[in-house]
Design a protein around this motif. Structure first.
Motif, mmCIF file in Angstrom:
data_model
loop_
_atom_site.group_PDB
_atom_site.id
_atom_site.type_symbol
_atom_site.label_atom_id
_atom_site.label_comp_id
_atom_site.label_asym_id
_atom_site.label_seq_id
_atom_site.Cartn_x
_atom_site.Cartn_y
_atom_site.Cartn_z
ATOM 1 N N MET A 91 0.860 -1.185 0.000
ATOM 2 C CA MET A 91 0.000 0.000 0.000
ATOM 3 C C MET A 91 0.891 1.227 0.000
ATOM 4 N N LEU A 92 0.547 2.207 -0.829
ATOM 5 C CA LEU A 92 1.213 3.507 -0.828
ATOM 6 C C LEU A 92 0.164 4.558 -0.529
ATOM 7 N N MET A 93 0.438 5.410 0.437
ATOM 8 C CA MET A 93 -0.560 6.384 0.858
ATOM 9 C C MET A 93 0.146 7.643 1.336
ATOM 10 N N ASP A 94 -0.282 8.211 2.471
ATOM 11 C CA ASP A 94 0.377 9.412 2.992
ATOM 12 C C ASP A 94 0.577 9.278 4.504
ATOM 13 N N THR A 95 1.225 10.282 5.073
ATOM 14 C CA THR A 95 1.586 10.253 6.489
ATOM 15 C C THR A 95 0.370 10.230 7.398
ATOM 16 N N GLU A 96 -0.666 10.986 7.039
ATOM 17 C CA GLU A 96 -1.854 11.042 7.889
ATOM 18 C C GLU A 96 -2.521 9.667 7.978
ATOM 19 N N GLN A 97 -2.532 8.928 6.880
ATOM 20 C CA GLN A 97 -3.116 7.590 6.909
ATOM 21 C C GLN A 97 -2.247 6.615 7.707
ATOM 22 N N ILE A 98 -0.925 6.730 7.544
ATOM 23 C CA ILE A 98 -0.031 5.836 8.280
ATOM 24 C C ILE A 98 -0.048 6.144 9.769
ATOM 25 N N LEU A 99 0.283 7.392 10.133
ATOM 26 C CA LEU A 99 0.419 7.748 11.544
ATOM 27 C C LEU A 99 -0.925 7.954 12.227
ATOM 28 N N GLY A 100 -1.882 8.495 11.498
ATOM 29 C CA GLY A 100 -3.153 8.837 12.125
ATOM 30 C C GLY A 100 -4.143 7.691 12.199
ATOM 31 N N VAL A 101 -3.987 6.673 11.338
ATOM 32 C CA VAL A 101 -4.969 5.591 11.284
ATOM 33 C C VAL A 101 -4.319 4.226 11.518
ATOM 34 N N LEU A 102 -3.405 3.840 10.616
ATOM 35 C CA LEU A 102 -2.908 2.468 10.645
ATOM 36 C C LEU A 102 -1.981 2.179 11.825
ATOM 37 N N VAL A 103 -1.185 3.160 12.224
ATOM 38 C CA VAL A 103 -0.285 2.946 13.363
ATOM 39 C C VAL A 103 -0.936 3.387 14.667
ATOM 40 N N ASN A 104 -1.553 4.549 14.659
ATOM 41 C CA ASN A 104 -2.065 5.116 15.906
ATOM 42 C C ASN A 104 -3.495 4.695 16.223
ATOM 43 N N GLY A 105 -4.230 4.207 15.235
ATOM 44 C CA GLY A 105 -5.631 3.903 15.453
ATOM 45 C C GLY A 105 -5.856 2.616 16.229
ATOM 46 N N PRO A 106 -7.069 2.417 16.741
ATOM 47 C CA PRO A 106 -7.372 1.233 17.572
ATOM 48 C C PRO A 106 -7.459 -0.056 16.782
ATOM 49 N N GLY A 107 -7.453 0.026 15.443
ATOM 50 C CA GLY A 107 -7.593 -1.177 14.643
ATOM 51 C C GLY A 107 -6.301 -1.920 14.396
ATOM 52 N N SER A 108 -5.173 -1.389 14.884
ATOM 53 C CA SER A 108 -3.875 -2.027 14.666
ATOM 54 C C SER A 108 -3.096 -2.072 15.969
ATOM 55 N N CYS A 109 -2.292 -3.102 16.107
ATOM 56 C CA CYS A 109 -1.340 -3.163 17.216
ATOM 57 C C CYS A 109 0.028 -2.820 16.650
ATOM 58 N N ALA A 110 0.604 -1.730 17.116
ATOM 59 C CA ALA A 110 1.829 -1.207 16.520
ATOM 60 C C ALA A 110 2.944 -1.081 17.540
ATOM 61 N N ILE A 111 4.145 -1.386 17.099
ATOM 62 C CA ILE A 111 5.354 -1.168 17.896
ATOM 63 C C ILE A 111 6.191 -0.118 17.191
ATOM 64 N N ALA A 112 6.657 0.872 17.942
ATOM 65 C CA ALA A 112 7.581 1.868 17.419
ATOM 66 C C ALA A 112 9.003 1.446 17.777
ATOM 67 N N CYS A 113 9.905 1.579 16.810
ATOM 68 C CA CYS A 113 11.328 1.314 17.053
ATOM 69 C C CYS A 113 12.076 2.578 16.679
ATOM 70 N N VAL A 114 12.601 3.295 17.667
ATOM 71 C CA VAL A 114 13.121 4.640 17.435
ATOM 72 C C VAL A 114 14.484 4.829 18.094
ATOM 73 N N GLY A 115 15.131 5.924 17.731
ATOM 74 C CA GLY A 115 16.361 6.348 18.377
ATOM 75 C C GLY A 115 16.092 7.497 19.333
ATOM 76 N N ALA A 116 17.143 8.034 19.924
ATOM 77 C CA ALA A 116 16.989 9.151 20.858
ATOM 78 C C ALA A 116 18.291 9.918 20.960
ATOM 79 N N ALA A 117 18.190 11.239 20.862
ATOM 80 C CA ALA A 117 19.362 12.075 21.103
ATOM 81 C C ALA A 117 19.614 12.219 22.595
ATOM 82 N N GLU A 118 18.513 12.296 23.352
ATOM 83 C CA GLU A 118 18.576 12.417 24.810
ATOM 84 C C GLU A 118 17.404 11.630 25.380
#
Length: 561
Positions: free
Chosen positions: A393-420
């Motif tokens: 699927m190709l879409m946009d940021t609002e669909q990815i972050l606002g629906v598919l990752v952040n929404g209640p219909g998906s279980c999502a894990i974030a893997c991130v870095g950190a400066a501090e």
């Protein structure tokens, strides 16, 4: 009013006014030749622009040096190639007050534009709450009959500037996904859109599903081949030839922005070429052909995977993080993993590949607008154009972050870095108190705040692991695990506790002592600390397969680092 089909010079002369709020629509192209023309016409002029640009990248520094920008509304103020780093031009401008900066996350930036586009007084958001960005005037929290709600104010540009793949002769604009912030700024802008396009065709109805901006919102169209350079164009089925991003050029800009003669570089590449034809002639046909060939899948020969048995600190942290990620995917039954850039990205790629080998149906997502993609070999960049055709699927940021990752219909894990990062898992990637500006949130706040769980991977040092983050870009409520080269920290009763240590020093006690020496607070230790497994060169091969030049992993050939 009919759309004007005109030159770069005419488009900017007629439609860009001093004091304007200029919104630069990134899409997947990141740039437009119209911005080069804005710099040419407003160089060292007190034009007082407000620049709305989600990711400034190295070329954003050119707009700062032009002296025509008074304020920036942004998400990311830093370089993207070859690595994601702070840029001294932005740092100096913000520190001196020459340019005012307003920081947002990707999702809230887009939600503010959508509020403007839809005529709403505010947009509801689930991001920013609990972060330092919540102190900004354009954010508020109110109690309603439906509970406490976080709101962001509309973001209204005067003019939106974008690069589109194709226009028709009426001025309708077609753009293939992935689209980052989408086309919402075109509808939010008071006056309308200025667009460069690769090509003008008679009729776009055969590609109506890819028309993103209707002609009545367009002020002017400039037919401008390679008009996104050094950004690229992914045609996605549109009747146009695509081309890859010119990473060498992005790196050249980054290096130039760090030199005292940056203005000389700007005069040569931005102010000097009076037309797009002159600019392309300066780039040369060989360079342009190579970019077009790369977009067609013909990549230059890639270096072999480093066979060195020694490993770097980054490799060890990423291998351990990949293992932790597999465990959490299994335990949560996660649907998706969304990775940050750099080392975290490589760890996520390796972890998801390992999960697939074990039969888990988890997918990779990228905030640019990629869902269920497969990263290609020998390219560590998360937003590489070569990954686009692999996505389901190709879409946009609002669909990815606002629906598919952040929404209640998906279980999502974030893997991130950190400066501090502090003892509670709060993360700072924006600015150091009494120190430099970093880069900003990107999509970090959105995914860390809203994903079901967050795993952080980074190298450990007292400067990075601090008792309290002076600026909280992303609250640590959902940070569960922090994986480092010294060991693993796991959240217990709201505080990170050492649960695993590196085997490098031979036993658990020595590993604990080393981890504590690398931490800026009095690190609590779990009563049953475990030794992590040794990491060999063979273990690092899946990571090195992506990052063959050691851009994020470092080089192991000279021994462990």
């Amino acid at each position: 009013m009919a759309v004007e089909f005109c030159s770069l010079t005419e488009a900017v002369e007629r439609h860009v006014r001093p004091g304007d709020a200029l919104n630069v629509v990134l899409g997947h192209s990141r740039w437009s030749a119209l911005l080069r023309e804005v710099v040419r016409q407003h160089w060292q002029q007190p034009s007082g622009f407000t620049l709305q640009m989600a990711s400034l990248s190295s070329l954003g520094a050119v707009l700062f040096r032009a002296g025509c920008v008074r304020k920036v509304v942004t998400v990311y103020s830093g370089d993207s190639f070859p690595t994601f780093t702070p840029n001294p031009v932005f740092q100096q401008a913000y520190e001196s007050g020459a340019v005012e900066v307003e920081n947002w996350s990707f999702l809230t930036y887009i939600q503010r534009l959508r509020a403007a586009a839809t005529g709403m007084p505010a947009a509801v958001t689930t991001s920013v709450r609990g972060s330092s960005m919540a102190a900004q005037d354009a954010y508020d929290e109110v109690d309603t009959a439906f509970g406490r709600v976080s709101l962001v104010e509309p973001l209204v540009p005067d003019v939106a500037i974008l690069h589109s793949a194709v226009a028709d002769r009426l001025g309708n604009l077609a753009i293939a996904p992935p689209m980052f912030e989408g086309s919402v700024a075109a509808f939010a802008a008071r006056r309308g859109v200025l667009a460069t396009v690769e090509k003008v065709v008679d009729d776009l109805r055969p590609w109506a599903g890819l028309v993103r901006v209707p002609a009545h919102r367009v002020l002017a169209v400039v037919e401008c081949p390679y008009g996104a350079h050094p950004g690229g164009v992914y045609p996605g089925g549109l009747p146009v030839d695509g081309y890859d991003e010119d990473r060498e050029y992005w790196i050249e800009v980054r290096e130039a922005s760090r030199r005292a003669d940056f203005d000389d570089w700007i005069k040569e590449w931005i102010l000097g070429p009076a037309t797009q034809d002159e600019y392309l002639a300066k780039l040369g046909r060989t360079r342009l052909r190579a970019l077009s060939a790369a977009a067609g899948g013909r990549r230059p020969e890639q270096p072999a995977i480093d066979p060195a048995p020694a490993t770097t600190v980054g490799e060890r942290a990423a291998v351990w993080a990949a293992g932790q990620l597999v465990d959490r995917i299994r335990d949560l039954g996660a649907d998706t993993v969304l990775a940050g850039a750099g080392l975290a990205n490589l760890a996520a790629w390796a972890g998801v590949a390992r999960a697939h080998d074990q039969g888990m149906p988890v997918v990779l997502a990228a905030e640019l607008g990629l869902w269920d993609y497969s990263p290609v070999d020998a390219d560590p960049m998360i937003f590489s154009f070569h990954n686009f055709p692999t996505a389901r699927m190709l879409m946009d940021t609002e669909q990815i972050l606002g629906v598919l990752v952040n929404g209640p219909g998906s279980c999502a894990i974030a893997c991130v870095g950190a400066a501090e990062l502090d003892r509670h898992g709060n993360i700072n990637t924006t600015r150091i108190e009494g120190g430099p500006y970093l880069v900003g949130s990107g999509g970090g706040n959105d995914v860390i705040t809203n994903a079901d769980e967050t795993l952080v991977v980074t190298t450990m040092s007292p400067r990075r692991f601090v008792d309290r983050c002076s600026y909280v870009t992303s609250p640590g409520d959902r940070v569960r695990t922090v994986v480092t080269d010294a060991g693993v920290l796991t959240k217990r009763d709201g505080e990170l506790v050492l649960t695993h240590v590196t085997p490098e020093y031979g036993d658990v006690a020595a590993g604990i002592e080393f981890a504590r020496s690398r931490c800026g607070w009095e690190l609590a230790v779990h009563p049953e600390v475990a030794l992590l497994p040794e990491v060999t060169g063979a273990d690092a091969v899946p990571l090195r397969n992506y990052d063959r030049n050691g851009v994020f992993l470092g080089r192991a050939g000279g021994g462990a680092s």
